[in-house]
Scaffold this motif. Sequence first.
Motif, short mmCIF file in Angstrom:
data_model
loop_
_atom_site.label_atom_id
_atom_site.label_comp_id
_atom_site.label_asym_id
_atom_site.label_seq_id
_atom_site.Cartn_x
_atom_site.Cartn_y
_atom_site.Cartn_z
N GLN A 151 0.84 -1.18 0.00
CA GLN A 151 0.00 0.00 0.00
C GLN A 151 0.88 1.24 0.00
N ILE A 152 0.32 2.34 -0.52
CA ILE A 152 1.02 3.62 -0.44
C ILE A 152 0.09 4.66 0.17
N THR A 153 0.66 5.71 0.71
CA THR A 153 -0.11 6.83 1.24
C THR A 153 0.12 8.01 0.32
N LEU A 154 -0.97 8.66 -0.08
CA LEU A 154 -0.82 9.86 -0.89
C LEU A 154 -0.36 10.99 0.02
N PRO A 155 0.71 11.67 -0.33
CA PRO A 155 1.19 12.77 0.51
C PRO A 155 0.10 13.84 0.69
N ALA A 156 0.07 14.44 1.89
CA ALA A 156 -0.96 15.41 2.24
C ALA A 156 -1.05 16.55 1.24
N GLU A 157 0.08 17.06 0.77
CA GLU A 157 0.02 18.20 -0.17
C GLU A 157 -0.66 17.82 -1.48
N ILE A 158 -0.51 16.57 -1.90
CA ILE A 158 -1.18 16.10 -3.12
C ILE A 158 -2.68 15.95 -2.86
N ARG A 159 -3.04 15.32 -1.73
CA ARG A 159 -4.46 15.16 -1.38
C ARG A 159 -5.16 16.50 -1.29
N LYS A 160 -4.51 17.45 -0.63
CA LYS A 160 -5.11 18.78 -0.47
C LYS A 160 -5.25 19.51 -1.80
N ALA A 161 -4.23 19.42 -2.64
CA ALA A 161 -4.26 20.10 -3.93
C ALA A 161 -5.38 19.58 -4.82
N LEU A 162 -5.66 18.27 -4.72
CA LEU A 162 -6.70 17.66 -5.56
C LEU A 162 -8.05 17.53 -4.85
N GLY A 163 -8.08 17.83 -3.56
CA GLY A 163 -9.33 17.73 -2.81
C GLY A 163 -9.78 16.29 -2.62
N ILE A 164 -8.83 15.37 -2.52
CA ILE A 164 -9.16 13.95 -2.34
C ILE A 164 -9.51 13.72 -0.87
N GLU A 165 -10.63 13.05 -0.64
CA GLU A 165 -11.10 12.80 0.72
C GLU A 165 -11.12 11.31 1.03
N GLU A 166 -11.16 11.00 2.30
CA GLU A 166 -11.19 9.60 2.76
C GLU A 166 -12.39 8.88 2.14
N GLY A 167 -12.16 7.66 1.66
CA GLY A 167 -13.23 6.85 1.10
C GLY A 167 -13.42 7.03 -0.40
N GLU A 168 -12.75 8.03 -0.98
CA GLU A 168 -12.89 8.25 -2.42
C GLU A 168 -12.22 7.12 -3.19
N LEU A 169 -12.76 6.80 -4.36
CA LEU A 169 -12.17 5.76 -5.19
C LEU A 169 -11.22 6.40 -6.20
N LEU A 170 -10.06 5.76 -6.38
CA LEU A 170 -9.07 6.23 -7.34
C LEU A 170 -8.81 5.12 -8.35
N GLU A 171 -8.55 5.52 -9.57
CA GLU A 171 -8.27 4.59 -10.65
C GLU A 171 -6.76 4.56 -10.86
N VAL A 172 -6.17 3.37 -11.00
CA VAL A 172 -4.73 3.24 -11.16
C VAL A 172 -4.44 2.63 -12.52
#
Length: 75
Positions: free
Chosen positions: A11-32
């Motif tokens: 597993q990886i953790t998205l860095p906080a600055e990336i999450r904040k810049a994109l507005g990604i919230e807990e529980g959101e689905l991401l496509e890889v």
Amino acid sequence: MPVTKVTRNYQITLPAEIRKALGIEEGELLEVELEGEKIVVKRLKRRRKTLKLGERLTPEEIEKVIEEGMEECMQ
């Protein structure tokens, strides 16, 4: 450039600055996706309306949501 580490469970953790810049919230689905040697992570776009528990809908609105979901599944 932010750096993240792969855990023993891969597993990886998205860095906080990336999450904040994109507005990604807990529980959101991401496509890889894999592009050559790059891993591309994108927000999964949900076209289908989600319903909240306790939301008051008419039978017609419920039928419309069901039909839209069925159309999406057939694509």
